[in-house]
Design an enzyme around this catalytic site. Structure first.
Site, PDB file in Angstrom:
ATOM      1  CG  HIS A  69       7.308  -1.162   0.723  1.00 42.89           C
ATOM      2  ND1 HIS A  69       6.646  -0.558   1.766  1.00 42.89           N
ATOM      3  CD2 HIS A  69       6.673  -2.354   0.529  1.00 42.89           C
ATOM      4  CE1 HIS A  69       5.659  -1.339   2.184  1.00 42.89           C
ATOM      5  NE2 HIS A  69       5.653  -2.428   1.453  1.00 42.89           N
ATOM      6  CB  CYS A  94       4.914  -5.610  -0.811  1.00 43.25           C
ATOM      7  SG  CYS A  94       4.194  -5.416  -2.462  1.00 43.25           S
TER       8      CYS A  94
END
Length: 418
Positions: free
Chosen positions: A318, A337
């Site tokens: 992201h 992440c």
């Protein structure tokens, strides 16, 4: 601490079978994420240029490729010869050596850089830190993922003084990892190399995009995995993982009852209805039973883009409002992440074959701040790997900090030790 060759092999084997259980203190980054400016500086320290006596350090050869395997095999031969010849000297780590300095320790530094192939033998021996030593040290720093500033700071000294036998063992350990990835990876694929905190977009055997990344902390590690990128979400909602709810959000709300409202975070009950924070008993872990969702927008933890792929770890790639983190030497800040610098370039490449989604359309959609899910027409393979040593050409050997302790030798965990 001296580690024998035999101890290295045994330690590396054990590390491959166990999950690292470091006790590093968890760091709460939510405030920094939500309050960061949308854009920071875009310098990429990893790609610093430097002149060199050997081959070019920069390359468009993918880390995951048969050519890399061949070059690592050659590097192992070279490093075996270095070990057999007695290795390289320890550079005294008690002075700041840089261009213009004249000091006896510079001669030791010259010998060290000559043996590793960063400084030409023709440069000769001298106590003067001249332009030849400056270029050689910058080359060494670039190969080790350090800011190429030509100054002997503590990280540079630590990398210089990892012994040749340990570096040889690191290459052998990573050769096994590389060989295990030599199947059909696909014509187009994405690689996330965790120790390097770097992303490669590969097409037809060449790196077409390279992105700086931020990966998981020691106590919230980014996993090794193989998957396929099947969806791009523009202006995504952020659903906080239960681990972050327990470790971060609940303590924050206890300190500041307005924390959720200030950060556009809503509590969603099992039936999908929004729950008033005043109805939650924050003195307990009751809140962990609910879903915490942050609205799209500039302070959203994922900023403008989320890249989805199926995996059992619930991780994804992201954007981030914390652009300043990409300038850090140690980019291990996330909860597992992967944050991607210049993520819109990567998304444009991923959606190239998806009709109706060129760069202009992507940018226009992001400006609306409305959640938009885009199926990738031809899902792209993605590989999260742990490669801490590799080679992209004769005499060009890269090493990285073994941040998660999987190579089996304490000296390779430089960031943890300093």
């Amino acid at each position: 601490m001296k580690t024998s060759r035999r101890m290295f092999i045994r330690g590396a084997g054990a590390a491959g079978a166990l999950t690292f259980a470091g006790s590093a203190k968890a760091q709460n980054a939510l405030d920094a994420i939500f309050n960061s400016p949308r854009r920071g500086a875009w310098n990429d320290q990893f790609d610093a240029q430097s002149s060199a006596s050997g081959g070019s350090v920069n390359s468009n050869q993918p880390i995951l490729s048969p050519a890399t395997v061949g070059y690592v095999e050659r590097a192992i031969g070279d490093y075996s010869a270095i070990v057999a010849a007695g290795g390289w000297p320890v550079v005294p780590a008690n002075k700041k050596l840089q261009l213009g300095v004249i000091d006896p320790d510079v001669e030791v530094l010259r010998r060290r850089l000559m043996i590793s192939g960063d400084l030409s033998q023709r440069a000769g021996m001298s106590p003067a830190f001249d332009s030849y030593v400056d270029s050689a040290l910058k080359r060494f720093q670039t190969r080790h993922g350090l800011p190429a500033d030509g100054v002997t700071g503590r990280y540079t000294y630590s990398a210089l003084n990892v012994s040749a036998p340990i570096r040889l063992g690191q290459l052998e350990t990573n050769l096994v990892r590389l060989r295990a990835m030599m199947g059909d990876l696909g014509q187009r694929f994405v690689t996330v190399n965790i120790p390097a905190a770097e992303i490669e977009a590969v097409e037809n055997g060449r790196v077409v995009l390279r992105h700086t990344a931020v990966v998981g902390k020691i106590d919230r590690q980014t996993p090794v995995l193989n998957s396929r990128i099947h969806e791009i979400i523009l202006n995504p909602y952020w659903n906080a993982p239960v681990s972050i709810v327990r470790k971060d959000i609940i303590p924050y709300v206890r300190e500041n009852p307005n924390y959720l409202a200030e950060n556009n975070i809503r509590i969603i009950g099992p039936d999908g209805t929004e729950i008033d924070p005043l109805m939650v008993d924050w003195s307990t872990d009751e809140a962990a039973n609910y879903r915490f969702r942050q609205d799209p927008g500039k302070i959203n933890a994922m900023a403008s883009v989320k890249i989805n792929f199926p995996n059992p770890h619930a991780v994804y790639m992201h954007d981030t409002p914390q652009q300043q983190l990409f300038r850090d030497q140690e980019r291990f800040h996330s909860s597992g992440c992967v944050r991607v610098q210049n993520v819109r370039d990567l998304v444009t490449w991923l959606l190239r074959d998806t009709p109706g989604w060129d760069r202009r359309t992507i940018e226009t959609s992001i400006k609306t701040e409305e959640d938009k899910r885009i199926p990738v027409a031809d899902p792209v393979p993605v590989y999260f790997t742990y490669i801490s040593a590799w080679s992209t050409g004769d005499g060009v050997v890269h090493f990285r900090d073994d941040i998660y302790g999987r190579d089996g030798v304490e000296e390779l965990q430089i960031s943890t030790a300093l």
